[in-house]
Design a protein around this motif. Structure first.
Motif, PDB file in Angstrom:
ATOM      1  N   LYS A  79       0.940  -1.278   0.116  1.00 52.84           N
ATOM      2  CA  LYS A  79      -0.147  -0.018   0.116  1.00 52.84           C
ATOM      3  C   LYS A  79       0.848   1.329  -0.022  1.00 52.84           C
ATOM      4  O   LYS A  79       0.463   2.090  -0.880  1.00 52.84           O
ATOM      5  CB  LYS A  79      -0.926   0.144   1.293  1.00 52.84           C
ATOM      6  N   SER A  80       1.971   1.230   1.127  1.00 57.54           N
ATOM      7  CA  SER A  80       2.666   2.577   1.058  1.00 57.54           C
ATOM      8  C   SER A  80       3.391   2.727  -0.276  1.00 57.54           C
ATOM      9  O   SER A  80       3.538   3.827  -0.805  1.00 57.54           O
ATOM     10  CB  SER A  80       3.721   2.629   2.125  1.00 57.54           C
ATOM     11  N   THR A  81       4.046   1.592  -0.819  1.00 55.40           N
ATOM     12  CA  THR A  81       4.626   1.807  -1.893  1.00 55.40           C
ATOM     13  C   THR A  81       3.774   2.316  -3.303  1.00 55.40           C
ATOM     14  O   THR A  81       4.340   3.427  -3.980  1.00 55.40           O
ATOM     15  CB  THR A  81       5.250   0.138  -2.534  1.00 55.40           C
ATOM     16  N   ALA A  97      -2.948  10.369   1.478  1.00 58.14           N
ATOM     17  CA  ALA A  97      -2.929  10.219   2.732  1.00 58.14           C
ATOM     18  C   ALA A  97      -2.440   8.567   3.169  1.00 58.14           C
ATOM     19  O   ALA A  97      -3.247   7.725   2.846  1.00 58.14           O
ATOM     20  CB  ALA A  97      -3.974  10.612   3.389  1.00 58.14           C
ATOM     21  N   ASP A  98      -1.529   8.388   3.781  1.00 55.63           N
ATOM     22  CA  ASP A  98      -0.791   7.025   4.202  1.00 55.63           C
ATOM     23  C   ASP A  98      -1.266   6.742   5.694  1.00 55.63           C
ATOM     24  O   ASP A  98      -0.528   7.090   6.567  1.00 55.63           O
ATOM     25  CB  ASP A  98       0.498   6.842   3.841  1.00 55.63           C
ATOM     26  N   GLU A  99      -2.512   6.113   5.802  1.00 57.17           N
ATOM     27  CA  GLU A  99      -2.815   5.608   6.920  1.00 57.17           C
ATOM     28  C   GLU A  99      -2.796   7.074   8.096  1.00 57.17           C
ATOM     29  O   GLU A  99      -2.107   7.115   9.163  1.00 57.17           O
ATOM     30  CB  GLU A  99      -1.985   4.598   7.890  1.00 57.17           C
ATOM     31  N   PRO A 100      -3.492   8.093   7.672  1.00 57.54           N
ATOM     32  CA  PRO A 100      -3.421   9.415   8.424  1.00 57.54           C
ATOM     33  C   PRO A 100      -4.031   9.151   9.906  1.00 57.54           C
ATOM     34  O   PRO A 100      -3.984  10.222  10.487  1.00 57.54           O
ATOM     35  CB  PRO A 100      -4.171  10.221   7.402  1.00 57.54           C
TER      36      PRO A 100
HETATM   37 MG    MG Z   1       2.215   1.193   4.911  1.00 55.42          MG
END
Ligand code: MG
Ligand code: ADP
Length: 225
Positions: A40-42, A157-160
């Motif tokens: 996901k973050s990638t 937004a990455d797990e904000p």
């Molecule tokens: Mg991640």
């Protein structure tokens, strides 16, 4: 904007973080779910050029973030889980103004634009406070303000809400999903939030395993884990 992935793979040494992703998205609220380590973050970081594909091409609007990371960063604001990593100035107003430092605006114009943005996200009363003195939810609203004042076209937004308590998580989610008119890519473990998106992407083991309406994608995520 149209977000397009053409045969995109990302590897870190021998580790494949994303494996042959093909996608075309133009929805306003794009949810991204999947277990830890699924990619996901990638995926999120490719959108503003924080990382580049090992193979394939990412296009966001008219920009290839890998070859034009400066334009990509202007176009796409990135919100991390931990607002401490993106708050860089001592006070709240200075932090929001910092984004505008290279604009052609005068000092007064910068201040009033920064204040108007803080007002919009409900933290104008904190303008002259030390940024480190804010609560975690207020810090995330500050991080969002400092991004929004630069008028990005896309917010990633990455797990904000990962580090926030329930009330602050709700506040920040409401801002991201309801208060911002821009396109938002929201990586989250909160399936209630994902359910409010227009489309949801499910990653598993570096692959994009499902894309579609939130309800069926969330159901198959729950069924698989
Ligand atoms: Mg991640
Ligand atoms: N900078 C990196 N160096 C080495 N491996 C990485 C790096 N970033 C991510 N990975 C690996 O790539 C995979 C996907 O990571 P990531 O995109 O962060 O997943 P998620 O955000 O879904 O938890 C994981 O196995 C992770 O360990």
């Amino acid at each position: 904007m149209l977000i397009e992935f053409e045969s995109v793979s990302v590897s870190f040494d021998a580790k494949t973080a994303l494996d042959n992703i093909n996608l075309k998205l133009d929805q306003k609220r794009i949810g991204v779910i999947g277990l830890n380590g699924s990619g996901k973050s990638t995926f999120a970081r490719l959108l503003n050029g924080l990382i580049a594909p090992t193979e394939g091409t990412v296009t966001v609007g008219d920009i290839n973030p890998a070859t034009n990371p400066k334009a990509a960063r202007q176009q796409t604001g990135f919100i991390f889980s931990n607002p401490d990593v993106q708050i860089i100035m001592p006070t709240v107003i200075e932090d929001v103004s910092f984004t505008l430092r290279s604009s052609k605006l005068s000092k007064d114009e910068i201040r009033s634009k920064a204040l108007a943005t803080l007002e919009r996200f409900g933290i104008a009363h904190l303008a002259d406070q030390a940024a480190h003195s804010l609560s975690s939810g207020q810090k995330q609203l500050l991080a969002i303000s400092s991004i929004m004042v630069g008028e990005p076209k896309l917010i990633v937004a990455d797990e904000p809400t990962a580090l926030l308590d329930l009330a602050n998580a709700r506040l920040v989610s409401r801002v991201l999903l309801e208060q911002i008119e821009q396109q938002v890519v929201l990586v989250t473990h909160d399936l209630e939030l994902a359910a409010k998106c227009d489309i949801v992407l499910l990653f598993a083991g570096a692959k994009l395993v499902e894309v579609g309406e939130p309800a069926p994608v969330i159901s198959s995520y729950l069924a698989q884990n």
